[in-house]
Scaffold this active site. Sequence first.
Site, PDB file in Angstrom:
ATOM      1  N   ASP A  98       1.591   6.508   5.441  1.00 23.96           N
ATOM      2  CA  ASP A  98       0.610   5.572   4.877  1.00 23.96           C
ATOM      3  C   ASP A  98       1.133   4.866   3.624  1.00 23.96           C
ATOM      4  OD1 ASP A  98      -1.765   4.387   5.557  1.00 23.96           O
ATOM      5  OD2 ASP A  98      -3.003   5.707   4.325  1.00 23.96           O
TER       6      ASP A  98
ATOM      7  N   GLU B  15      -9.322   3.710   1.974  1.00 25.12           N
ATOM      8  CA  GLU B  15      -8.796   3.756   0.603  1.00 25.12           C
ATOM      9  C   GLU B  15      -7.734   2.703   0.339  1.00 25.12           C
ATOM     10  OE1 GLU B  15      -7.622   5.512   3.031  1.00 25.12           O
ATOM     11  OE2 GLU B  15      -5.508   5.021   2.744  1.00 25.12           O
TER      12      GLU B  15
ATOM     13  N   ARG C 210      -7.516  -0.460   1.080  1.00 25.62           N
ATOM     14  CA  ARG C 210      -8.015  -1.746   0.564  1.00 25.62           C
ATOM     15  C   ARG C 210      -8.427  -1.608  -0.903  1.00 25.62           C
ATOM     16  NH1 ARG C 210     -12.561  -1.973   5.138  1.00 25.62           N
ATOM     17  NH2 ARG C 210     -10.911  -0.829   6.204  1.00 25.62           N
TER      18      ARG C 210
ATOM     19  N   ASP D 263     -12.086   7.087   3.531  1.00 25.34           N
ATOM     20  CA  ASP D 263     -10.881   6.879   4.326  1.00 25.34           C
ATOM     21  C   ASP D 263     -10.458   5.406   4.331  1.00 25.34           C
ATOM     22  OD1 ASP D 263      -8.766   7.559   5.881  1.00 25.34           O
ATOM     23  OD2 ASP D 263      -9.915   7.821   7.751  1.00 25.34           O
TER      24      ASP D 263
ATOM     25  N   LYS E 129       0.861  -1.188   0.000  1.00 22.06           N
ATOM     26  CA  LYS E 129       0.000   0.000   0.000  1.00 22.06           C
ATOM     27  C   LYS E 129       0.895   1.235   0.000  1.00 22.06           C
ATOM     28  CE  LYS E 129      -3.156   2.659   3.027  1.00 22.06           C
ATOM     29  NZ  LYS E 129      -4.097   2.642   4.168  1.00 22.06           N
TER      30      LYS E 129
ATOM     31  N   LYS F  64     -10.090  13.088   7.793  1.00 22.61           N
ATOM     32  CA  LYS F  64      -9.640  12.707   9.129  1.00 22.61           C
ATOM     33  C   LYS F  64      -9.553  13.950  10.020  1.00 22.61           C
ATOM     34  CE  LYS F  64      -6.539   8.847   7.875  1.00 22.61           C
ATOM     35  NZ  LYS F  64      -7.189   7.763   8.612  1.00 22.61           N
TER      36      LYS F  64
ATOM     37  N   ASP G 103      -2.556  10.266   3.520  1.00 25.25           N
ATOM     38  CA  ASP G 103      -3.958   9.880   3.680  1.00 25.25           C
ATOM     39  C   ASP G 103      -4.701  10.958   4.469  1.00 25.25           C
ATOM     40  OD1 ASP G 103      -6.386   8.650   3.906  1.00 25.25           O
ATOM     41  OD2 ASP G 103      -5.708   6.993   5.175  1.00 25.25           O
TER      42      ASP G 103
HETATM   43  N1  BES Z   1      -4.314   4.670   6.828  1.00 23.12           N
HETATM   44  C1  BES Z   1      -5.452   4.385   7.593  1.00 23.12           C
HETATM   45  C2  BES Z   1      -5.224   3.374   8.682  1.00 23.12           C
HETATM   46  C3  BES Z   1      -4.406   3.800   9.835  1.00 23.12           C
HETATM   47  C4  BES Z   1      -4.852   4.786  10.700  1.00 23.12           C
HETATM   48  C5  BES Z   1      -3.236   3.124  10.109  1.00 23.12           C
HETATM   49  C6  BES Z   1      -4.109   5.120  11.796  1.00 23.12           C
HETATM   50  C7  BES Z   1      -2.496   3.462  11.189  1.00 23.12           C
HETATM   51  C8  BES Z   1      -2.919   4.456  12.037  1.00 23.12           C
HETATM   52  C9  BES Z   1      -6.576   3.824   6.718  1.00 23.12           C
HETATM   53  O1  BES Z   1      -6.603   4.251   5.407  1.00 23.12           O
HETATM   54  C10 BES Z   1      -7.867   4.213   7.359  1.00 23.12           C
HETATM   55  O2  BES Z   1      -8.087   5.371   7.506  1.00 23.12           O
HETATM   56  N2  BES Z   1      -8.658   3.230   7.752  1.00 23.12           N
HETATM   57  C11 BES Z   1      -9.894   3.454   8.415  1.00 23.12           C
HETATM   58  C12 BES Z   1     -10.927   2.531   7.843  1.00 23.12           C
HETATM   59  C13 BES Z   1     -12.337   2.850   8.220  1.00 23.12           C
HETATM   60  C14 BES Z   1     -12.760   4.163   7.611  1.00 23.12           C
HETATM   61  C15 BES Z   1     -13.229   1.727   7.747  1.00 23.12           C
HETATM   62  C16 BES Z   1      -9.696   3.180   9.915  1.00 23.12           C
HETATM   63  O3  BES Z   1      -8.941   2.270  10.263  1.00 23.12           O
HETATM   64  O4  BES Z   1     -10.267   3.903  10.703  1.00 23.12           O
HETATM   65 ZN    ZN Z   2      -4.732   4.815   4.615  1.00 27.07          ZN
HETATM   66 ZN    ZN Z   3      -7.668   6.090   5.142  1.00 29.17          ZN
END
Ligand code: BES
Ligand code: ZN
Ligand code: ZN
Length: 470
Positions: free
Chosen positions: A253, A314, A316, A312, A230, A242, A235
């Site tokens: 990210d 994104e 996946r 957010d 990834k 966010k 992000d």
């Molecule tokens: N990049 C983030 C995941 C992340 C956040 C990794 C904080 C490490 C620390 C990812 O893209 C994300 O924002 N995921 C969301 C998914 C949700 C919206 C279903 C999450 O984990 O909150």
């Molecule tokens: Zn992310």
């Molecule tokens: Zn995200």
Amino acid sequence: MTDYSDLIQPDKGQDARPIHLVDKKGYDEWLKGRNARERAHLAAVGFKPDAYVHAILPGDDPERWAVVTTVAKVEELSAWCLAKLAQILPEGRYRVEGHQPGKALFGWLSAQYRFDAYKSNPPTKGPRVLLTTDVAAIAPAVAEMRATALVRDLVNTPAADMGPAAIEKAAERIAKAHGAKLTVTKGEALEQGYPMIHAVGRAAAKHHAPRLIEIEWGKDDHPRVALVGKGISFDSGGLDIKPAAGMRLMKKDMGGAAHVLALAELVMASGLPVRLHCLVAAAENAISADAFRPGDVLKSRKGLTVEIGNTDAEGRLVLGDALARAGEEKPELIVDFATLTGAARTALGPDLPALYANDDSLADDLLKGGTDRDDPLWRMPLWDGYADLLETDIADIGNAGSSPFAGSITAALFLKRFVPDGTPWAHFDTFAWRPSAKPGRPKGGAALGLRAAWAMLQARYDRRKKGDRP
Ligand code: BES
Ligand code: ZN
Ligand code: ZN
């Protein structure tokens, strides 16, 4: 740039300061072998072998001091047992008395990493060199350190300087260094071939345009191994933006991309007999009038339609297209790395990558690799019972779970839909970041799971190591 190969050198009897390793069990015996002056010194500084401490042992000649440090077990050194010393001792040459440093060679190197590219007056400290008679152990430790430093450097670099184009540059350097083929898909071709990578990245500025970066290397008749990362260079969350605190670290990210590029370099530098296919899905999840929206439906490369529940989620999406591409070549193994969910951090904290695998022997080899290298992982369940959380009203699958539960598992289940049935696959949901320093592991960008995966690949494919397997 630090040249890590200078920091461990073959022991040819050069002048060096001794490092004595003691553990609780052997301390009294060791103490008996010291002279009265050293014993008095240790008593005066209150040295006790039951905590992780060290002391300087003055010698008769003021220049000839030695070091004593406690370790858990002198017969079983960890990667980190010399790391604190490597950080705090003054510049010079050292040798461990009576023991091979073994795994601690890596920690010695890791402790001397610095990221000062953005400091006007970086602190200077000369190299601390460790001598060893185990000459064969030097090159592997240095190679793992170079890979680790690459992950840290790529992650630590601010997003303005580490966009998709800079990630491509890093991939290009690695491919060129090893005579590998580099393919980059962007623009119209990306939109057609990788619609989800394009959708996620299309709101970014032109000079941060999204792309799929592929490195191919090795002989055609060697087993095919795919590494997928990834590479979200920043992000913001997209339109589902966010909050400030959640966005602050999001330059990291692209940590998954950093891990697979470093792993690819280890594979190629060591000449591992595999046909390597390394794929990095690079995009910035930005906000503009052209951003993809909650409620949009994307058609993926695989053909599945995906309804966007949250922009957010994104990672996946970009990985789904990259995994589909990897699967088309029918590899015998797919490994992906991604900073995919906050939920994995809630469950396991920053140190432990969540490991998902659809194949028990692959998971076992990775867990064993983690234990061998002091690069621990924790296996999590690909629990199909939660697949219904990804159902949506109007498309084949949704990109965000319909409930706040099991966020890391549902993300892994989403990815699974893009992996061909029957292909052994492992997914690392890693943090790629260390929020506070530990010996040998500075705060900031971190390689977490890299050496575990490398150990697994060596155990499976390195002809010289195959005999070592249990
Ligand atoms: N990049 C983030 C995941 C992340 C956040 C990794 C904080 C490490 C620390 C990812 O893209 C994300 O924002 N995921 C969301 C998914 C949700 C919206 C279903 C999450 O984990 O909150
Ligand atoms: Zn992310
Ligand atoms: Zn995200």
